[in-house]
Design a protein around this motif. Structure first.
Motif, PDB file in Angstrom:
ATOM      1  N   SER A  20       7.155  14.291  -6.437  1.00  0.00           N
ATOM      2  CA  SER A  20       6.030  13.714  -5.692  1.00  0.00           C
ATOM      3  C   SER A  20       6.515  12.840  -4.535  1.00  0.00           C
ATOM      4  O   SER A  20       5.947  12.876  -3.432  1.00  0.00           O
ATOM      5  CB  SER A  20       5.152  12.884  -6.634  1.00  0.00           C
ATOM      6  OG  SER A  20       4.566  13.705  -7.621  1.00  0.00           O
ATOM      7  N   PHE A  21       7.549  12.053  -4.776  1.00  0.00           N
ATOM      8  CA  PHE A  21       8.102  11.168  -3.743  1.00  0.00           C
ATOM      9  C   PHE A  21       8.590  11.985  -2.552  1.00  0.00           C
ATOM     10  O   PHE A  21       8.225  11.726  -1.392  1.00  0.00           O
ATOM     11  CB  PHE A  21       9.227  10.345  -4.361  1.00  0.00           C
ATOM     12  CG  PHE A  21       9.847   9.311  -3.460  1.00  0.00           C
ATOM     13  CD1 PHE A  21       9.243   8.896  -2.285  1.00  0.00           C
ATOM     14  CD2 PHE A  21      11.059   8.727  -3.818  1.00  0.00           C
ATOM     15  CE1 PHE A  21       9.824   7.924  -1.469  1.00  0.00           C
ATOM     16  CE2 PHE A  21      11.649   7.754  -3.013  1.00  0.00           C
ATOM     17  CZ  PHE A  21      11.034   7.368  -1.840  1.00  0.00           C
ATOM     18  N   GLU A  24       5.707  13.659  -0.642  1.00  0.00           N
ATOM     19  CA  GLU A  24       4.938  12.723   0.179  1.00  0.00           C
ATOM     20  C   GLU A  24       5.703  12.348   1.446  1.00  0.00           C
ATOM     21  O   GLU A  24       5.114  12.248   2.531  1.00  0.00           O
ATOM     22  CB  GLU A  24       4.595  11.478  -0.619  1.00  0.00           C
ATOM     23  CG  GLU A  24       3.533  11.682  -1.679  1.00  0.00           C
ATOM     24  CD  GLU A  24       2.180  12.041  -1.079  1.00  0.00           C
ATOM     25  OE1 GLU A  24       1.831  11.499  -0.008  1.00  0.00           O
ATOM     26  OE2 GLU A  24       1.492  12.876  -1.669  1.00  0.00           O
ATOM     27  N   LEU A  25       7.015  12.145   1.329  1.00  0.00           N
ATOM     28  CA  LEU A  25       7.803  11.842   2.522  1.00  0.00           C
ATOM     29  C   LEU A  25       7.722  12.982   3.525  1.00  0.00           C
ATOM     30  O   LEU A  25       7.600  12.763   4.737  1.00  0.00           O
ATOM     31  CB  LEU A  25       9.258  11.578   2.145  1.00  0.00           C
ATOM     32  CG  LEU A  25       9.554  10.300   1.365  1.00  0.00           C
ATOM     33  CD1 LEU A  25      11.047  10.233   1.022  1.00  0.00           C
ATOM     34  CD2 LEU A  25       9.135   9.061   2.137  1.00  0.00           C
ATOM     35  N   HIS A 117      17.190   7.608  -7.152  1.00  0.00           N
ATOM     36  CA  HIS A 117      16.031   7.334  -7.991  1.00  0.00           C
ATOM     37  C   HIS A 117      16.526   6.582  -9.229  1.00  0.00           C
ATOM     38  O   HIS A 117      17.189   5.571  -9.074  1.00  0.00           O
ATOM     39  CB  HIS A 117      15.322   8.645  -8.310  1.00  0.00           C
ATOM     40  CG  HIS A 117      15.093   9.485  -7.081  1.00  0.00           C
ATOM     41  ND1 HIS A 117      14.053   9.253  -6.212  1.00  0.00           N
ATOM     42  CD2 HIS A 117      15.813  10.512  -6.551  1.00  0.00           C
ATOM     43  CE1 HIS A 117      14.126  10.113  -5.203  1.00  0.00           C
ATOM     44  NE2 HIS A 117      15.186  10.884  -5.381  1.00  0.00           N
ATOM     45  N   LEU A 146      15.940   2.104  -5.064  1.00  0.00           N
ATOM     46  CA  LEU A 146      14.539   1.788  -5.340  1.00  0.00           C
ATOM     47  C   LEU A 146      14.283   0.290  -5.417  1.00  0.00           C
ATOM     48  O   LEU A 146      13.239  -0.195  -4.991  1.00  0.00           O
ATOM     49  CB  LEU A 146      14.112   2.429  -6.660  1.00  0.00           C
ATOM     50  CG  LEU A 146      14.072   3.955  -6.703  1.00  0.00           C
ATOM     51  CD1 LEU A 146      13.754   4.423  -8.124  1.00  0.00           C
ATOM     52  CD2 LEU A 146      13.049   4.503  -5.723  1.00  0.00           C
ATOM     53  N   PRO A 171       8.925   4.757  -3.202  1.00  0.00           N
ATOM     54  CA  PRO A 171       7.643   5.406  -2.901  1.00  0.00           C
ATOM     55  C   PRO A 171       6.562   4.384  -2.577  1.00  0.00           C
ATOM     56  O   PRO A 171       6.612   3.231  -3.013  1.00  0.00           O
ATOM     57  CB  PRO A 171       7.311   6.152  -4.203  1.00  0.00           C
ATOM     58  CG  PRO A 171       8.605   6.289  -4.920  1.00  0.00           C
ATOM     59  CD  PRO A 171       9.418   5.087  -4.545  1.00  0.00           C
ATOM     60  N   MET A 291       6.508   3.971 -10.947  1.00  0.00           N
ATOM     61  CA  MET A 291       5.386   3.933 -10.016  1.00  0.00           C
ATOM     62  C   MET A 291       4.053   3.773 -10.725  1.00  0.00           C
ATOM     63  O   MET A 291       3.079   3.288 -10.134  1.00  0.00           O
ATOM     64  CB  MET A 291       5.380   5.207  -9.172  1.00  0.00           C
ATOM     65  CG  MET A 291       6.491   5.276  -8.148  1.00  0.00           C
ATOM     66  SD  MET A 291       6.508   3.860  -7.016  1.00  0.00           S
ATOM     67  CE  MET A 291       4.918   4.067  -6.219  1.00  0.00           C
ATOM     68  N   TRP A 361       3.728  -2.401  -0.980  1.00  0.00           N
ATOM     69  CA  TRP A 361       4.109  -1.085  -1.502  1.00  0.00           C
ATOM     70  C   TRP A 361       3.304   0.044  -0.857  1.00  0.00           C
ATOM     71  O   TRP A 361       2.980   1.029  -1.502  1.00  0.00           O
ATOM     72  CB  TRP A 361       3.920  -1.057  -3.016  1.00  0.00           C
ATOM     73  CG  TRP A 361       4.817  -1.988  -3.757  1.00  0.00           C
ATOM     74  CD1 TRP A 361       4.559  -3.279  -4.098  1.00  0.00           C
ATOM     75  CD2 TRP A 361       6.128  -1.703  -4.244  1.00  0.00           C
ATOM     76  NE1 TRP A 361       5.624  -3.826  -4.769  1.00  0.00           N
ATOM     77  CE2 TRP A 361       6.608  -2.873  -4.879  1.00  0.00           C
ATOM     78  CE3 TRP A 361       6.950  -0.570  -4.218  1.00  0.00           C
ATOM     79  CZ2 TRP A 361       7.860  -2.944  -5.480  1.00  0.00           C
ATOM     80  CZ3 TRP A 361       8.207  -0.637  -4.817  1.00  0.00           C
ATOM     81  CH2 TRP A 361       8.649  -1.818  -5.432  1.00  0.00           C
ATOM     82  N   TRP A 363       2.525   3.259   1.812  1.00  0.00           N
ATOM     83  CA  TRP A 363       3.264   4.365   2.414  1.00  0.00           C
ATOM     84  C   TRP A 363       3.635   4.051   3.859  1.00  0.00           C
ATOM     85  O   TRP A 363       4.671   4.515   4.351  1.00  0.00           O
ATOM     86  CB  TRP A 363       2.454   5.653   2.331  1.00  0.00           C
ATOM     87  CG  TRP A 363       2.591   6.339   1.008  1.00  0.00           C
ATOM     88  CD1 TRP A 363       1.648   6.486   0.047  1.00  0.00           C
ATOM     89  CD2 TRP A 363       3.783   6.958   0.498  1.00  0.00           C
ATOM     90  NE1 TRP A 363       2.167   7.159  -1.047  1.00  0.00           N
ATOM     91  CE2 TRP A 363       3.467   7.460  -0.792  1.00  0.00           C
ATOM     92  CE3 TRP A 363       5.072   7.142   0.985  1.00  0.00           C
ATOM     93  CZ2 TRP A 363       4.402   8.136  -1.575  1.00  0.00           C
ATOM     94  CZ3 TRP A 363       6.014   7.804   0.202  1.00  0.00           C
ATOM     95  CH2 TRP A 363       5.677   8.297  -1.052  1.00  0.00           C
ATOM     96  N   THR A 366       6.913   2.387   3.723  1.00  0.00           N
ATOM     97  CA  THR A 366       7.958   3.334   3.334  1.00  0.00           C
ATOM     98  C   THR A 366       8.334   4.220   4.511  1.00  0.00           C
ATOM     99  O   THR A 366       9.526   4.439   4.801  1.00  0.00           O
ATOM    100  CB  THR A 366       7.479   4.194   2.157  1.00  0.00           C
ATOM    101  OG1 THR A 366       7.247   3.354   1.022  1.00  0.00           O
ATOM    102  CG2 THR A 366       8.510   5.249   1.789  1.00  0.00           C
TER     103      THR A 366
END
Length: 381
Positions: A20-21, A24-25, A117, A146, A171, A291, A361, A363, A366
């Motif tokens: 998922s991370f 999303e990036l 991670h 992280l 994330p 998360m 936190w 996006w 990030t």
């Protein structure tokens, strides 16, 4: 426009936190700036979502292999893709072992960034693993981490120069998706929970996550809060053992797997979120961050987290929740009882948690950090 080649084994439709991370990036980068080279999903994942790649706003190149390894064949193909597509940077979805490709790609690209991670911390203690991480650190421009726990563990394997180039990249949380009032009442109605106090755990069911500790703690919680419900959301290889352990406990409910778009509503159905994760196998199996704690905080819930690895980085102790020893049931039971018996204090923690996640936190933060890592000058040899 600069273009980034993402090389990864961890990518949907395969499910998981790293998948998922990385996804999303990729999907949040500017249009035309990303290309993904990844392994093939297994048959079950491919069948579940056969058109996933076609729906993405960027090209996805699938290797025939189920697992990409830094072999000469994979290195040749990665170089060919980078050269043909005009990529000037590379992002490794997980540093080990694919970061070993960095030396061969160095003549073609300007920047290389290797994400870490939780599992890379295990590489620091297995024979040969630490030297692999050290080599990766020397050949990429940045190894990310992280939180403070993972940074400290990884630093043991990196040279001083590589350690000085480390940067935090975690994330983000979509606070529009995860917010109070996003559908919890409907979930409660569907499950017949009414207004009973609900402790919810949204997680993949594996031994590290500590769902069994919640079940062992639950009789003590019921002695103080008799109408409470423990709601497990998710599935995984540990699910049959958990269901067996909860047999005869009517106040313990299992939803089974839930579609991703319904997860916010299931968080919202709870009054308290709990996942008392624990470290296993002398540090080989450890929580990288967690998360789910941040998603729960964004939904306005106080959290009870286990003191495993980087999980405490996702909690402000006594402000957004509590960190407990997840290897035994007593601390978990006491934390849950305190929160369930003081709903005003629990609600205040939920408010603080949402404020914290919304500020620290997101996006946007990030992606701003990732932009800086990918756009800077090359620094590795």
């Amino acid at each position: 426009m600069s273009r980034t080649l993402i090389i990864t084994n961890d990518f949907p439709p395969r499910a998981g936190g790293i998948e998922s991370f990385v996804h999303e990036l990729a999907r949040r980068r500017p249009e035309g700036s990303v290309l993904v080279y990844c392994s093939s999903p297994d048959d079950a994942d491919r069948t579940a979502d056969p058109h996933f790649d076609l729906r993405q706003p960027f090209p996805v190149v699938r290797d025939a292999a189920r697992v990409l390894l830094p072999t000469p064949r994979v290195a040749r193909r990665a170089r060919a893709i980078a050269e043909m597509e005009g990529c000037d940077s590379v992002l490794y979805g997980a540093a080990a072992p694919l970061g070993l490709l960095a030396a061969g790609l160095r003549p073609l690209v300007r920047r290389q960034v290797a994400l870490t991670h939780g599992h890379e911390t295990g590489w620091t203690v297995v024979p040969g693993g630490s030297s692999v991480l050290g080599r990766i650190g020397r050949t990429v421009d940045t190894v990310t981490y992280l939180g403070e726990y993972t940074r400290r563990r990884l630093t043991r394997s990196l040279s001083p120069a590589a350690a000085s180039r480390m940067r935090r990249l975690a994330p983000g949380v979509d606070t529009e998706r995860f917010r109070p009032g996003v559908g919890g009442d409907e979930v409660r109605r569907r499950l017949g929970l009414g207004r009973r106090p609900v402790v919810v755990c949204v997680s993949r069911m594996v031994p590290r996550k500590g769902q069994d500790t919640l079940i062992r703690a639950w009789p003590r919680v019921l002695a103080e809060v008799p109408d409470a419900v423990l709601l497990f959301v998710g599935d995984g290889p540990y699910a049959p053992r958990l269901r067996s352990a909860a047999r005869g406990m009517d106040s313990v409910r299992f939803t089974g797997p839930v579609p991703a778009d319904e997860l916010p509503a299931h968080y919202d159905a709870g009054d308290v979120f709990a996942m008392p994760c624990r470290t296993r196998w002398d540090g080989l199996d450890v929580e990288g961050l967690g998360m789910v704690y941040l998603e729960a905080s964004a939904t306005g819930l106080p959290v009870v987290a286990g003191a495993s690895g980087g999980a405490p980085d996702a909690v402000l102790e006594d402000r957004t929740g509590h960190v407990v020893d997840g290897s035994v049931p007593g601390p978990t039971a006491r934390a849950l009882i305190r929160l369930l018996k003081d709903p005003d204090r629990a609600a205040q923690m939920g408010v603080h948690g949402r404020e914290w996640v919304s500020g620290e936190w997101t996006w946007d933060r990030t992606l701003e950090r990732l932009d800086g890592l990918l756009e800077g000058p090359g620094t590795a040899p």
